[in-house]
Design a protein around this motif. Structure first.
Motif, PDB file in Angstrom:
ATOM      1  N   ALA A 106     -24.402  21.739  13.562  1.00 42.79           N
ATOM      2  CA  ALA A 106     -25.243  22.381  14.569  1.00 42.79           C
ATOM      3  C   ALA A 106     -24.973  21.841  15.963  1.00 42.79           C
ATOM      4  O   ALA A 106     -24.671  20.663  16.140  1.00 42.79           O
ATOM      5  N   ASP A 107     -25.086  22.726  16.932  1.00 40.98           N
ATOM      6  CA  ASP A 107     -25.106  22.365  18.348  1.00 40.98           C
ATOM      7  C   ASP A 107     -26.542  22.588  18.813  1.00 40.98           C
ATOM      8  O   ASP A 107     -27.242  23.460  18.298  1.00 40.98           O
ATOM      9  N   TRP A 108     -26.998  21.821  19.782  1.00 38.53           N
ATOM     10  CA  TRP A 108     -28.369  21.966  20.252  1.00 38.53           C
ATOM     11  C   TRP A 108     -28.441  21.828  21.768  1.00 38.53           C
ATOM     12  O   TRP A 108     -27.580  21.224  22.402  1.00 38.53           O
ATOM     13  N   VAL A 109     -29.491  22.426  22.324  1.00 45.03           N
ATOM     14  CA  VAL A 109     -29.781  22.334  23.757  1.00 45.03           C
ATOM     15  C   VAL A 109     -31.289  22.159  23.904  1.00 45.03           C
ATOM     16  O   VAL A 109     -32.062  22.905  23.297  1.00 45.03           O
ATOM     17  N   ALA A 110     -31.707  21.182  24.691  1.00 44.44           N
ATOM     18  CA  ALA A 110     -33.125  20.984  25.019  1.00 44.44           C
ATOM     19  C   ALA A 110     -33.343  21.478  26.446  1.00 44.44           C
ATOM     20  O   ALA A 110     -32.600  21.094  27.358  1.00 44.44           O
ATOM     21  N   TYR A 111     -34.325  22.333  26.624  1.00 44.72           N
ATOM     22  CA  TYR A 111     -34.652  22.900  27.936  1.00 44.72           C
ATOM     23  C   TYR A 111     -36.013  22.386  28.401  1.00 44.72           C
ATOM     24  O   TYR A 111     -36.957  22.298  27.619  1.00 44.72           O
ATOM     25  N   GLU A 112     -36.117  22.062  29.681  1.00 48.49           N
ATOM     26  CA  GLU A 112     -37.385  21.728  30.328  1.00 48.49           C
ATOM     27  C   GLU A 112     -37.635  22.790  31.379  1.00 48.49           C
ATOM     28  O   GLU A 112     -36.840  22.927  32.324  1.00 48.49           O
ATOM     29  N   ASP A 113     -38.706  23.538  31.196  1.00 49.70           N
ATOM     30  CA  ASP A 113     -39.046  24.615  32.136  1.00 49.70           C
ATOM     31  C   ASP A 113     -37.840  25.496  32.436  1.00 49.70           C
ATOM     32  O   ASP A 113     -37.574  25.852  33.589  1.00 49.70           O
ATOM     33  N   TYR A 150     -41.195  22.339  27.096  1.00 48.31           N
ATOM     34  CA  TYR A 150     -39.869  22.220  26.493  1.00 48.31           C
ATOM     35  C   TYR A 150     -39.653  23.281  25.427  1.00 48.31           C
ATOM     36  O   TYR A 150     -40.594  23.737  24.781  1.00 48.31           O
ATOM     37  N   VAL A 151     -38.384  23.638  25.270  1.00 47.67           N
ATOM     38  CA  VAL A 151     -37.915  24.494  24.181  1.00 47.67           C
ATOM     39  C   VAL A 151     -36.601  23.896  23.714  1.00 47.67           C
ATOM     40  O   VAL A 151     -35.797  23.438  24.534  1.00 47.67           O
ATOM     41  N   VAL A 152     -36.398  23.863  22.411  1.00 48.35           N
ATOM     42  CA  VAL A 152     -35.131  23.382  21.859  1.00 48.35           C
ATOM     43  C   VAL A 152     -34.481  24.539  21.124  1.00 48.35           C
ATOM     44  O   VAL A 152     -35.134  25.257  20.364  1.00 48.35           O
ATOM     45  N   GLU A 153     -33.207  24.710  21.389  1.00 48.21           N
ATOM     46  CA  GLU A 153     -32.405  25.754  20.745  1.00 48.21           C
ATOM     47  C   GLU A 153     -31.379  25.059  19.856  1.00 48.21           C
ATOM     48  O   GLU A 153     -30.697  24.135  20.308  1.00 48.21           O
ATOM     49  N   VAL A 154     -31.308  25.473  18.598  1.00 42.28           N
ATOM     50  CA  VAL A 154     -30.331  24.913  17.672  1.00 42.28           C
ATOM     51  C   VAL A 154     -29.462  26.050  17.166  1.00 42.28           C
ATOM     52  O   VAL A 154     -29.967  27.056  16.659  1.00 42.28           O
ATOM     53  N   LYS A 155     -28.153  25.875  17.339  1.00 45.47           N
ATOM     54  CA  LYS A 155     -27.192  26.882  16.887  1.00 45.47           C
ATOM     55  C   LYS A 155     -26.454  26.311  15.684  1.00 45.47           C
ATOM     56  O   LYS A 155     -25.722  25.323  15.807  1.00 45.47           O
ATOM     57  N   PHE A 156     -26.684  26.913  14.511  1.00 42.67           N
ATOM     58  CA  PHE A 156     -25.993  26.485  13.305  1.00 42.67           C
ATOM     59  C   PHE A 156     -24.598  27.115  13.332  1.00 42.67           C
ATOM     60  O   PHE A 156     -24.455  28.327  13.406  1.00 42.67           O
ATOM     61  N   THR A 157     -23.570  26.268  13.309  1.00 42.78           N
ATOM     62  CA  THR A 157     -22.200  26.733  13.531  1.00 42.78           C
ATOM     63  C   THR A 157     -21.405  26.888  12.236  1.00 42.78           C
ATOM     64  O   THR A 157     -20.250  27.304  12.276  1.00 42.78           O
ATOM     65  N   LYS A 158     -22.000  26.533  11.122  1.00 46.73           N
ATOM     66  CA  LYS A 158     -21.353  26.696   9.827  1.00 46.73           C
ATOM     67  C   LYS A 158     -22.387  27.272   8.876  1.00 46.73           C
ATOM     68  O   LYS A 158     -23.580  26.983   8.994  1.00 46.73           O
ATOM     69  N   ASP A 159     -21.939  28.083   7.918  1.00 40.57           N
ATOM     70  CA  ASP A 159     -22.875  28.713   6.998  1.00 40.57           C
ATOM     71  C   ASP A 159     -23.474  27.674   6.059  1.00 40.57           C
ATOM     72  O   ASP A 159     -22.842  27.216   5.117  1.00 40.57           O
ATOM     73  N   GLY A 160     -24.711  27.300   6.322  1.00 41.42           N
ATOM     74  CA  GLY A 160     -25.421  26.331   5.494  1.00 41.42           C
ATOM     75  C   GLY A 160     -26.413  26.975   4.553  1.00 41.42           C
ATOM     76  O   GLY A 160     -27.309  26.299   4.044  1.00 41.42           O
ATOM     77  N   THR A 161     -26.275  28.285   4.302  1.00 45.59           N
ATOM     78  CA  THR A 161     -27.254  28.978   3.461  1.00 45.59           C
ATOM     79  C   THR A 161     -27.392  28.393   2.056  1.00 45.59           C
ATOM     80  O   THR A 161     -28.486  28.487   1.491  1.00 45.59           O
ATOM     81  N   PRO A 162     -26.353  27.765   1.454  1.00 51.99           N
ATOM     82  CA  PRO A 162     -26.606  27.133   0.155  1.00 51.99           C
ATOM     83  C   PRO A 162     -27.686  26.046   0.229  1.00 51.99           C
ATOM     84  O   PRO A 162     -28.309  25.716  -0.776  1.00 51.99           O
ATOM     85  N   LEU A 163     -27.954  25.510   1.420  1.00 50.50           N
ATOM     86  CA  LEU A 163     -29.010  24.512   1.591  1.00 50.50           C
ATOM     87  C   LEU A 163     -30.395  25.133   1.768  1.00 50.50           C
ATOM     88  O   LEU A 163     -31.400  24.417   1.747  1.00 50.50           O
TER      89      LEU A 163
END
Length: 178
Positions: A106-113, A150-163
């Motif tokens: 996963a890649d992530w970004v934390a946003y403030e306002d 704050y808002v956090v965005e998480v982008k799953f970059t690999k198919d982790g659906t078996p989890l």
């Protein structure tokens, strides 16, 4: 005799009423949460399919750093779960992993306002914690200031659906409360 009985009854009623007023009942207050992070600012179920998830907007009371982590249950063999989550780190642990592991990337970004505070990516080994029910993968950390949103965005970059069978949750919690 009647007065003595009444006086004892009145004292008993007074003690009971005092207890009701001054002693907080066990069932009152915050209910016990279904997750181990009673102080988390975000705890939301997620799918680990390729794609982006976003937390609801949140604010905090205290300044400090907050973890971004994925919590899963352990429905599969532990060694397999460590490999899939990217928490296996020793040569001994890695011997159970396939070439497709880890599935949690996963890649992530934390946003403030609306402005980027910090961003990053999950590691492919380590950065983990365990308890009797869960495996936790720490995917990042960012600073927060009280009163800001704050808002956090998480982008799953690999198919982790078996989890997904492991009931994954995205959790944001203050450092020291993990």
């Amino acid at each position: 005799m009647h007065w003595k009985l009444r006086r004892e009854q009145l004292m008993f009623v007074g003690v009971v009423l005092s207890a009701l007023v001054f002693v907080r009942p066990v069932s009152a207050g915050r209910p016990k949460p279904a997750h181990p992070y009673r102080y988390s600012v975000v705890d939301m179920p997620v799918s680990l399919a390729i794609g982006t998830v976003q937390t609801p907007e949140f604010s905090v009371v205290k300044n400090g750093w907050h973890w971004i982590m994925i919590q899963v249950e352990k429905p599969l063999p532990f060694d397999q779960m460590m490999c899939m989550m990217g928490t296996a780190s020793s040569r001994l642990d890695l011997k159970y992993c396939s070439g497709n592991d880890p599935l949690l990337r996963a890649d992530w970004v934390a946003y403030e306002d609306g402005h980027i505070v910090l961003n990053g990516s999950s590691t492919s080994t380590g950065a983990d914690m365990y308890d009797s029910r869960y495996i936790f993968k720490f995917i990042g950390s960012f600073p927060v200031l009280s009163g800001k949103k704050y808002v956090v965005e998480v982008k799953f970059t690999k198919d982790g659906t078996p989890l997904n069978v492991a009931n994954p949750h995205l959790i944001i919690v203050r450092h020291g409360e993990e």
